[in-house]
Design a protein around this motif. Structure first.
Motif, PDB file in Angstrom:
ATOM      1  N   PHE A  11     114.583  60.751  76.943  1.00 58.61           N
ATOM      2  CA  PHE A  11     115.791  60.794  76.126  1.00 58.61           C
ATOM      3  C   PHE A  11     116.914  60.101  76.889  1.00 58.61           C
ATOM      4  CE2 PHE A  11     118.177  62.737  72.726  1.00 58.61           C
ATOM      5  CZ  PHE A  11     119.461  62.804  73.233  1.00 58.61           C
ATOM      6  N   VAL A  12     117.626  59.200  76.192  1.00 57.24           N
ATOM      7  CA  VAL A  12     118.699  58.461  76.845  1.00 57.24           C
ATOM      8  C   VAL A  12     119.804  58.183  75.844  1.00 57.24           C
ATOM      9  CG1 VAL A  12     117.656  56.210  76.371  1.00 57.24           C
ATOM     10  CG2 VAL A  12     119.178  56.470  78.345  1.00 57.24           C
ATOM     11  N   GLU A  13     121.015  58.046  76.320  1.00 55.20           N
ATOM     12  CA  GLU A  13     122.124  57.703  75.438  1.00 55.20           C
ATOM     13  C   GLU A  13     122.150  56.199  75.175  1.00 55.20           C
ATOM     14  OE1 GLU A  13     125.259  61.297  76.564  1.00 55.20           O
ATOM     15  OE2 GLU A  13     125.753  59.211  77.023  1.00 55.20           O
ATOM     16  N   ALA A  14     122.713  55.823  74.060  1.00 55.55           N
ATOM     17  CA  ALA A  14     122.849  54.404  73.721  1.00 55.55           C
ATOM     18  C   ALA A  14     123.572  53.666  74.847  1.00 55.55           C
ATOM     19  CB  ALA A  14     123.610  54.247  72.419  1.00 55.55           C
ATOM     20  N   GLY A  15     123.051  52.488  75.166  1.00 56.20           N
ATOM     21  CA  GLY A  15     123.585  51.709  76.262  1.00 56.20           C
ATOM     22  C   GLY A  15     122.884  51.951  77.581  1.00 56.20           C
ATOM     23  N   GLY A  16     122.060  52.984  77.622  1.00 56.39           N
ATOM     24  CA  GLY A  16     121.359  53.338  78.840  1.00 56.39           C
ATOM     25  C   GLY A  16     120.095  52.527  79.059  1.00 56.39           C
ATOM     26  N   THR A  17     119.358  52.907  80.115  1.00 59.84           N
ATOM     27  CA  THR A  17     118.140  52.196  80.478  1.00 59.84           C
ATOM     28  C   THR A  17     116.981  53.167  80.660  1.00 59.84           C
ATOM     29  OG1 THR A  17     118.536  52.342  82.861  1.00 59.84           O
ATOM     30  CG2 THR A  17     119.506  50.471  81.718  1.00 59.84           C
ATOM     31  N   LEU A  18     115.783  52.674  80.423  1.00 57.69           N
ATOM     32  CA  LEU A  18     114.545  53.385  80.716  1.00 57.69           C
ATOM     33  C   LEU A  18     113.528  52.355  81.176  1.00 57.69           C
ATOM     34  CD1 LEU A  18     113.967  55.923  77.774  1.00 57.69           C
ATOM     35  CD2 LEU A  18     114.382  56.491  80.176  1.00 57.69           C
ATOM     36  N   ARG A  19     112.562  52.824  81.954  1.00 61.70           N
ATOM     37  CA  ARG A  19     111.463  51.966  82.356  1.00 61.70           C
ATOM     38  C   ARG A  19     110.171  52.662  81.989  1.00 61.70           C
ATOM     39  NH1 ARG A  19     109.954  49.370  88.317  1.00 61.70           N
ATOM     40  NH2 ARG A  19     109.550  47.258  87.503  1.00 61.70           N
ATOM     41  N   LEU A  20     109.347  51.962  81.242  1.00 60.09           N
ATOM     42  CA  LEU A  20     108.041  52.491  80.858  1.00 60.09           C
ATOM     43  C   LEU A  20     106.969  51.938  81.788  1.00 60.09           C
ATOM     44  CD1 LEU A  20     108.159  52.232  76.965  1.00 60.09           C
ATOM     45  CD2 LEU A  20     109.015  54.052  78.456  1.00 60.09           C
ATOM     46  N   TYR A  21     105.954  52.756  82.013  1.00 61.29           N
ATOM     47  CA  TYR A  21     104.850  52.405  82.880  1.00 61.29           C
ATOM     48  C   TYR A  21     103.538  52.545  82.106  1.00 61.29           C
ATOM     49  CZ  TYR A  21     108.393  53.467  86.410  1.00 61.29           C
ATOM     50  OH  TYR A  21     109.547  53.509  87.154  1.00 61.29           O
ATOM     51  N   CYS A  22     102.618  51.636  82.365  1.00 59.17           N
ATOM     52  CA  CYS A  22     101.295  51.713  81.767  1.00 59.17           C
ATOM     53  C   CYS A  22     100.286  51.458  82.881  1.00 59.17           C
ATOM     54  CB  CYS A  22     101.152  50.689  80.652  1.00 59.17           C
ATOM     55  SG  CYS A  22      99.498  50.587  79.939  1.00 59.17           S
ATOM     56  N   GLU A  23      99.640  52.504  83.309  1.00 61.91           N
ATOM     57  CA  GLU A  23      98.688  52.389  84.401  1.00 61.91           C
ATOM     58  C   GLU A  23      97.311  52.089  83.848  1.00 61.91           C
ATOM     59  OE1 GLU A  23      98.806  55.628  87.097  1.00 61.91           O
ATOM     60  OE2 GLU A  23      97.234  54.808  88.389  1.00 61.91           O
ATOM     61  N   VAL A  24      96.678  51.079  84.402  1.00 62.49           N
ATOM     62  CA  VAL A  24      95.342  50.661  83.984  1.00 62.49           C
ATOM     63  C   VAL A  24      94.320  51.329  84.893  1.00 62.49           C
ATOM     64  CG1 VAL A  24      93.845  48.693  83.525  1.00 62.49           C
ATOM     65  CG2 VAL A  24      96.322  48.478  83.249  1.00 62.49           C
ATOM     66  N   SER A  25      93.254  51.857  84.303  1.00 60.87           N
ATOM     67  CA  SER A  25      92.329  52.685  85.070  1.00 60.87           C
ATOM     68  C   SER A  25      91.396  51.889  85.958  1.00 60.87           C
ATOM     69  CB  SER A  25      91.501  53.560  84.127  1.00 60.87           C
ATOM     70  OG  SER A  25      90.686  52.750  83.297  1.00 60.87           O
ATOM     71  N   GLU A  26      91.405  50.571  85.850  1.00 65.37           N
ATOM     72  CA  GLU A  26      90.567  49.787  86.728  1.00 65.37           C
ATOM     73  C   GLU A  26      91.393  48.697  87.387  1.00 65.37           C
ATOM     74  OE1 GLU A  26      87.491  48.003  84.328  1.00 65.37           O
ATOM     75  OE2 GLU A  26      88.659  46.182  84.091  1.00 65.37           O
ATOM     76  N   VAL A  27      90.872  48.176  88.459  1.00 68.70           N
ATOM     77  CA  VAL A  27      91.576  47.116  89.178  1.00 68.70           C
ATOM     78  C   VAL A  27      91.657  45.879  88.297  1.00 68.70           C
ATOM     79  CG1 VAL A  27      91.455  45.595  91.193  1.00 68.70           C
ATOM     80  CG2 VAL A  27      90.799  48.007  91.380  1.00 68.70           C
ATOM     81  N   PHE A  28      92.775  45.187  88.415  1.00 60.48           N
ATOM     82  CA  PHE A  28      92.960  43.957  87.654  1.00 60.48           C
ATOM     83  C   PHE A  28      92.061  42.860  88.238  1.00 60.48           C
ATOM     84  CE2 PHE A  28      95.810  44.648  84.404  1.00 60.48           C
ATOM     85  CZ  PHE A  28      97.001  45.210  84.795  1.00 60.48           C
ATOM     86  N   ASN A  29      90.713  43.033  88.072  1.00 57.43           N
ATOM     87  CA  ASN A  29      89.832  42.024  88.629  1.00 57.43           C
ATOM     88  C   ASN A  29      89.436  40.981  87.592  1.00 57.43           C
ATOM     89  OD1 ASN A  29      88.212  43.537  87.031  1.00 57.43           O
ATOM     90  ND2 ASN A  29      86.822  44.236  88.619  1.00 57.43           N
ATOM     91  N   LYS A  30      89.997  41.094  86.410  1.00 59.97           N
ATOM     92  CA  LYS A  30      89.876  40.053  85.407  1.00 59.97           C
ATOM     93  C   LYS A  30      91.201  40.003  84.669  1.00 59.97           C
ATOM     94  CE  LYS A  30      87.329  43.376  82.564  1.00 59.97           C
ATOM     95  NZ  LYS A  30      86.058  43.612  81.857  1.00 59.97           N
ATOM     96  N   ASN A  31      91.391  38.951  83.890  1.00 55.71           N
ATOM     97  CA  ASN A  31      92.676  38.772  83.235  1.00 55.71           C
ATOM     98  C   ASN A  31      92.722  39.464  81.873  1.00 55.71           C
ATOM     99  OD1 ASN A  31      94.154  37.277  85.162  1.00 55.71           O
ATOM    100  ND2 ASN A  31      92.952  35.456  84.665  1.00 55.71           N
TER     101      ASN A  31
END
Length: 126
Positions: A11-31
């Protein structure tokens, strides 16, 4: 199977900032082509930003261009969405999505992706 786990919503007020994260369950060994989508109540899911982990510049929906930044860190197996100058209309459930591909494709179409995270809620108050 590859899994995506989102976090960072809140929850954030208008004008504010947030950062979303998406963790991948395997190593980025392919594109991958990866993206963030969002779905507001009563609306269809829409693409917000997309990149390819191999190369190329990201693409953004017009509604967020200049305010949001998508990036990834191969060492941390994580996709990010930095959201600045948030507006009430950014309130939605946010999803990350991925598809393994050697082609330098970026896409804001849901049909492109075959791996989806479980979601994270972003609420912006005015």
């Amino acid at each position: 199977d590859v899994q995506l786990v989102e976090s960072g919503g809140g929850f954030v007020e208008a004008g504010g900032t947030l950062r979303l994260y998406c963790e991948v369950s395997e190593v980025f060994n392919k594109n991958y082509t990866m993206a963030w989508f969002r779905q507001a109540p009563g609306k269809e899911r829409e693409g917000v930003a997309s990149l390819h982990t191999g190369a190329g510049d990201p693409i953004y929906a017009p509604a967020v261009k200049g305010r949001f930044t998508i990036s990834h860190d191969k060492g941390r197996n994580t996709l990010y969405l930095q959201m600045n100058s948030l507006r009430r209309e950014d309130t939605a459930i946010y999803y990350c999505a991925a598809r393994a591909t050697p082609f330098f494709v970026r896409s804001l179409l849901t049909s492109m992706f075959n791996i989806w995270g479980q979601r994270t809620q972003v609420t912006v108050s005015s």
